[in-house]
Design a protein around this motif. Structure first.
Motif, PDB file in Angstrom:
ATOM      1  N   CYS A 157       0.801   9.210 -10.650  1.00  0.00           N
ATOM      2  CA  CYS A 157       1.705  10.367 -10.735  1.00  0.00           C
ATOM      3  C   CYS A 157       0.948  11.686 -10.630  1.00  0.00           C
ATOM      4  CB  CYS A 157       2.534  10.347 -12.022  1.00  0.00           C
ATOM      5  SG  CYS A 157       3.579   8.878 -12.199  1.00  0.00           S
ATOM      6  N   TYR A 158      -0.182  11.675  -9.944  1.00  0.00           N
ATOM      7  CA  TYR A 158      -0.936  12.903  -9.697  1.00  0.00           C
ATOM      8  C   TYR A 158      -0.626  13.504  -8.330  1.00  0.00           C
ATOM      9  CZ  TYR A 158      -3.461  12.778 -14.036  1.00  0.00           C
ATOM     10  OH  TYR A 158      -3.755  12.832 -15.381  1.00  0.00           O
ATOM     11  N   SER A 159       0.425  13.011  -7.701  1.00  0.00           N
ATOM     12  CA  SER A 159       0.936  13.564  -6.459  1.00  0.00           C
ATOM     13  C   SER A 159       2.417  13.229  -6.400  1.00  0.00           C
ATOM     14  CB  SER A 159       0.216  12.944  -5.257  1.00  0.00           C
ATOM     15  OG  SER A 159       0.970  13.094  -4.066  1.00  0.00           O
ATOM     16  N   ASP A 160       3.144  13.979  -5.579  1.00  0.00           N
ATOM     17  CA  ASP A 160       4.521  13.579  -5.342  1.00  0.00           C
ATOM     18  C   ASP A 160       4.539  12.246  -4.606  1.00  0.00           C
ATOM     19  OD1 ASP A 160       5.265  14.002  -2.263  1.00  0.00           O
ATOM     20  OD2 ASP A 160       3.860  15.571  -2.841  1.00  0.00           O
ATOM     21  N   PHE A 161       5.711  11.672  -4.423  1.00  0.00           N
ATOM     22  CA  PHE A 161       5.812  10.324  -3.860  1.00  0.00           C
ATOM     23  C   PHE A 161       6.235  10.276  -2.397  1.00  0.00           C
ATOM     24  CE2 PHE A 161       6.831   9.375  -8.493  1.00  0.00           C
ATOM     25  CZ  PHE A 161       5.520   9.010  -8.771  1.00  0.00           C
ATOM     26  N   THR A 162       6.571  11.419  -1.804  1.00  0.00           N
ATOM     27  CA  THR A 162       6.941  11.382  -0.385  1.00  0.00           C
ATOM     28  C   THR A 162       5.788  11.776   0.531  1.00  0.00           C
ATOM     29  OG1 THR A 162       7.826  13.646  -0.406  1.00  0.00           O
ATOM     30  CG2 THR A 162       9.365  11.850  -0.880  1.00  0.00           C
ATOM     31  N   SER A 163       4.747  12.408  -0.002  1.00  0.00           N
ATOM     32  CA  SER A 163       3.606  12.782   0.848  1.00  0.00           C
ATOM     33  C   SER A 163       2.864  11.573   1.412  1.00  0.00           C
ATOM     34  CB  SER A 163       2.637  13.684   0.076  1.00  0.00           C
ATOM     35  OG  SER A 163       3.245  14.927  -0.207  1.00  0.00           O
ATOM     36  N   THR A 218      -5.654  16.044  -1.675  1.00  0.00           N
ATOM     37  CA  THR A 218      -5.875  15.133  -0.551  1.00  0.00           C
ATOM     38  C   THR A 218      -6.389  13.775  -1.018  1.00  0.00           C
ATOM     39  OG1 THR A 218      -6.393  17.061   0.826  1.00  0.00           O
ATOM     40  CG2 THR A 218      -7.026  14.894   1.679  1.00  0.00           C
ATOM     41  N   SER A 219      -7.330  13.793  -1.949  1.00  0.00           N
ATOM     42  CA  SER A 219      -7.972  12.545  -2.368  1.00  0.00           C
ATOM     43  C   SER A 219      -7.057  11.620  -3.167  1.00  0.00           C
ATOM     44  CB  SER A 219      -9.229  12.847  -3.200  1.00  0.00           C
ATOM     45  OG  SER A 219     -10.206  13.488  -2.417  1.00  0.00           O
ATOM     46  N   VAL A 220      -6.063  12.186  -3.842  1.00  0.00           N
ATOM     47  CA  VAL A 220      -5.232  11.378  -4.745  1.00  0.00           C
ATOM     48  C   VAL A 220      -4.596  10.199  -4.022  1.00  0.00           C
ATOM     49  CG1 VAL A 220      -3.137  11.381  -6.154  1.00  0.00           C
ATOM     50  CG2 VAL A 220      -4.804  13.231  -6.391  1.00  0.00           C
ATOM     51  N   ASN A 221      -4.024  10.449  -2.854  1.00  0.00           N
ATOM     52  CA  ASN A 221      -3.305   9.377  -2.167  1.00  0.00           C
ATOM     53  C   ASN A 221      -4.186   8.564  -1.224  1.00  0.00           C
ATOM     54  OD1 ASN A 221      -0.628   9.529  -3.267  1.00  0.00           O
ATOM     55  ND2 ASN A 221      -0.472  11.525  -2.274  1.00  0.00           N
ATOM     56  N   LEU A 222      -5.488   8.851  -1.214  1.00  0.00           N
ATOM     57  CA  LEU A 222      -6.407   7.939  -0.528  1.00  0.00           C
ATOM     58  C   LEU A 222      -6.375   6.573  -1.196  1.00  0.00           C
ATOM     59  CD1 LEU A 222      -9.553  10.203   0.024  1.00  0.00           C
ATOM     60  CD2 LEU A 222      -7.864   9.516   1.734  1.00  0.00           C
ATOM     61  N   ALA A 223      -5.975   6.564  -2.456  1.00  0.00           N
ATOM     62  CA  ALA A 223      -5.910   5.299  -3.196  1.00  0.00           C
ATOM     63  C   ALA A 223      -4.947   4.308  -2.559  1.00  0.00           C
ATOM     64  CB  ALA A 223      -5.502   5.569  -4.643  1.00  0.00           C
ATOM     65  N   VAL A 224      -3.966   4.804  -1.808  1.00  0.00           N
ATOM     66  CA  VAL A 224      -3.030   3.900  -1.130  1.00  0.00           C
ATOM     67  C   VAL A 224      -3.786   3.047  -0.115  1.00  0.00           C
ATOM     68  CG1 VAL A 224      -0.988   3.754   0.340  1.00  0.00           C
ATOM     69  CG2 VAL A 224      -1.099   5.487  -1.474  1.00  0.00           C
TER      70      VAL A 224
END
Length: 465
Positions: free
Chosen positions: A185-191, A298-304
Motif C-alpha cells: 500500500c505504498y502506491s496506488d493500485f492502478t499505476s 517508481t521503485s515501489v511497484n518494481l516488486a510486481v
C-alpha cells in the motif's frame, strides 16, 4: 553478543528497506497527507512514526531490532560536467550501457517490456547487439491507443519473440489483494498495470530488463536558471497530483492538524532540496527526483516484477548515476544521447515512430509541430470522436478502465465505504468524495479515489495483521 547487520543502499534503491526508531507506534498523519497529495511518501516517511525507510546512497549498521546504530552517506548527487565532446560522451554512454546490460543479463533469456518510448528501445538495441535471447511484450488499454503496434515493430526489427496483451476493464478487483501484499500500500493500485498480466511472467524468460528512470536521467526539464524558491515552485507543481492538494488539505482539517498542509509540504520540499548542493537548475531538479521520487514512487511497484522473476535495471546502476553527474547538461537535453545511440547502432529501428511524437520517428521528430503534425492530429481526433459516438470512449489511463462503470462502482463503494476506513476518516467525507467522482468530474477526483482505495486496503491490512 549483539547481532549487527550492514546494509548499503544503492544510489537509486530498487526496493524500500524499513527500520525502527524510538517513537510511538501511531499513524503519522502528516506523512499520510503528503502521500495523499503526491502519491508517495517523502524521504524516510512511512505510515507510522516508529517505522522509517533507509535513504539512498548510504551505508547503515542496524542492530537486532532493526534500529540504526550508525550511518554514513557515500554518495551525494553533484554536477561536475567534463570538458568533453558530444561524440566522446556518446562513446562513453554506449560502452557503459552495453557493459551493464551484458553483466545483468548474460547467458539468460531476457524478458523485455517494450513501449513506444525510448528507454526500452535503447535496451533493445543493446540486447540485439549482444545477441541476447529475448522475449519481448507490450500491452495497451482496451479502447486505448494501440501502443503494441510500435512495440511489435521494434521487436520485429530486432528479431525478438513478441507477445501483445490488452489491459481489460475491471481486472483490478481480481488481483487487488495480491497487490496489497506486493507493494504494501505504498502506491496506488492502478499505476502498476503490469498486474494485469502477472500470471504470464512465469513462461516468458529468466530475467527482466526494465527501463525505469531512463527518461529522467537522460533528459532535462529545459528550464532556465531559477532561484531556489522558483525551483521549489516547479517541484510543487510536478509533485502535486490533480486534486491532490485539495484532498490532502481536507484530510488535514478532518484530522485537525496544526498549521496548513500546503505550508507543511512546501517546507518539506524546501528542506529536501537544500540537501542537494548543485547550482545548475536542471541538474539539481533531476537529482531531487532521483533521490526522493524514484526510490519512493517508481521503485515501489518494481516488486510486481520481482515477485515473479529476478530483474535488472540498467538505468538504476550506480555507474549510470555517476556518469550522468559528469555529462554536460546540454548533451542530456532532449534525449540526445539515447537518440544518437540508436541512430548510430540501429538506424532501421530509429525509423520506427516515437510514440510521444507520433507519427514521426527519431530522425524527424522535430517536425511534430504545426503545420506538419496537423493531418495526423485531425485524423486521430476524428477516430476518437467516432469511437465515443459508438459507445467506446477513448481510454488513456488505467483508472478509467478500473473505476468507471456500474460494476467498478460497486467495488469502489464496497472497499471505500465498508472496509472500516471510517474509523479514522469520517463516512460523510468518504461519501462526499465518492459521490463527486461517480456523479461529477471523474478526472478531477480520480486521484482522490485512487488514494482512498489505497488507504482503505492499508486499513484492512493493518486490522488483520
Amino acid at each position: 553478543m549483539y547481532y549487527m547487520k550492514t546494509i548499503t543502499t544503492p544510489i537509486i534503491p530498487e526496493k524500500q528497506t524499513f527500520f525502527k526508531v524510538n517513537a510511538p507506534h501511531e499513524l503519522d498523519l502528516k506523512a499520510i497527507c503528503v502521500f495523499a497529495a503526491i502519491g508517495f511518501f517523502l524521504d524516510e516517511d512511512t505510515y507510522y512514526h516508529d517505522t522509517k525507510v533507509l535513504r539512498p546512497g548510504t551505508k547503515y549498521t542496524l542492530d537486532e531490532n532493526d534500529k540504526v546504530v550508525n550511518s554514513n552517506t557515500y554518495f551525494n548527487w553533484y554536477y561536475e560536467p567534463r570538458n568533453i565532446s558530444f561524440e566522446q560522451a556518446l562513446d562513453e554512454f554506449s560502452t557503459l550501457f552495453e557493459a551493464i546490460i551484458q553483466e545483468q543479463t548474460a547467458g539468460k533469456k531476457v524478458i523485455l517490456p517494450l513501449s513506444g518510448g525510448l528507454d526500452s528501445r535503447t535496451q533493445a538495441v543493446a540486447l540485439k547487439k549482444m545477441g541476447a535471447q529475448v522475449f519481448s511484450y507490450s500491452y495497451e488499454f482496451e479502447n486505448g491507443y494501440p501502443e503494441t503496434k510500435i512495440a511489435e515493430k521494434i521487436a520485429k526489427s530486432c528479431g525478438f519473440e513478441f507477445q501483445k496483451y490488452k489491459i481489460k476493464k475491471g481486472y483490478l478487483w481480481e488481483v487487488i489483494d495480491d497487490l496489497v501484499e506486493i507493494n504494501g500500500c505504498y502506491s496506488d493500485f492502478t499505476s502498476p498495470r503490469q498486474m494485469a498480466i502477472r500470471n504470464e511472467f512465469a513462461k516468458m524468460g529468466a530475467v527482466f530488463s526494465l527501463g525505469h528512470w531512463g527518461d529522467v536521467l537522460f533528459d532535462a526539464m529545459n528550464l532556465p536558471e531559477l532561484s531556489h524558491e522558483h525551483q521549489v515552485d516547479v517541484l510543487m507543481s510536478k509533485l502535486l497530483k490533480r486534486g491532490g492538494l485539495e484532498f490532502a488539505e481536507s484530510l488535514w482539517q478532518v484530522w485537525e492538524l496544526e498549521g496548513h498542509f500546503k505550508d507543511y509540504l512546501r517546507n518539506r520540499v524546501t528542506d529536501l532540496l537544500n540537501t542537494i548542493d548543485i547550482d545548475d537548475t536542471n541538474a539539481r531538479l533531476r537529482a531531487f527526483k532521483s533521490k526522493y521520487w524514484a526510490p519512493r514512487w517508481t521503485s515501489v511497484n518494481l516488486a510486481v516484477f520481482n515477485n515473479q522473476k529476478p530483474m535488472s535495471l540498467p538505468y538504476y546502476d550506480n555507474r549510470i548515476c555517476e556518469f550522468i553527474c559528469t555529462v554536460p547538461e546540454s548533451y542530456l537535453k532532449d534525449r540526445q544521447l539515447q537518440i544518437e545511440y540508436m541512430k548510430r547502432s540501429a538506424p532501421e529501428l530509429a525509423k520506427i515512430e516515437w510514440q510521444v511524437h507520433r507519427p514521426f520517428n527519431l530522425y524527424n521528430y522535430h517536425l511534430n509541430k504545426p503545420p506538419y503534425n496537423l493531418p495526423y492530429r485531425m485524423v486521430n481526433k476524428l477516430k476518437r470522436e467516432i469511437k465515443a459516438l459508438l459507445g467506446n470512449p477513448y481510454v488513456q489511463r488505467n483508472w478509467e478502465l478500473q473505476f468507471l462503470g456500474k460494476d467498478n462502482a460497486f467495488f469502489l463503494k464496497q472497499y471505500i465505504l465498508e472496509s472500516g476506513l471510517d474509523t479514522w476518516i469520517s463516512k460523510t467525507f468518504l461519501n462526499a468524495q465518492l459521490s463527486a467522482f461517480l456523479k461529477g468530474d471523474a478526472l478531477k477526483y480520480a486521484h482522490t479515489i485512487n488514494m482512498l482505495l489505497t488507504l482503505s486496503l492499508f486499513n484492512k491490512k493493518q486490522r488483520h495483521a
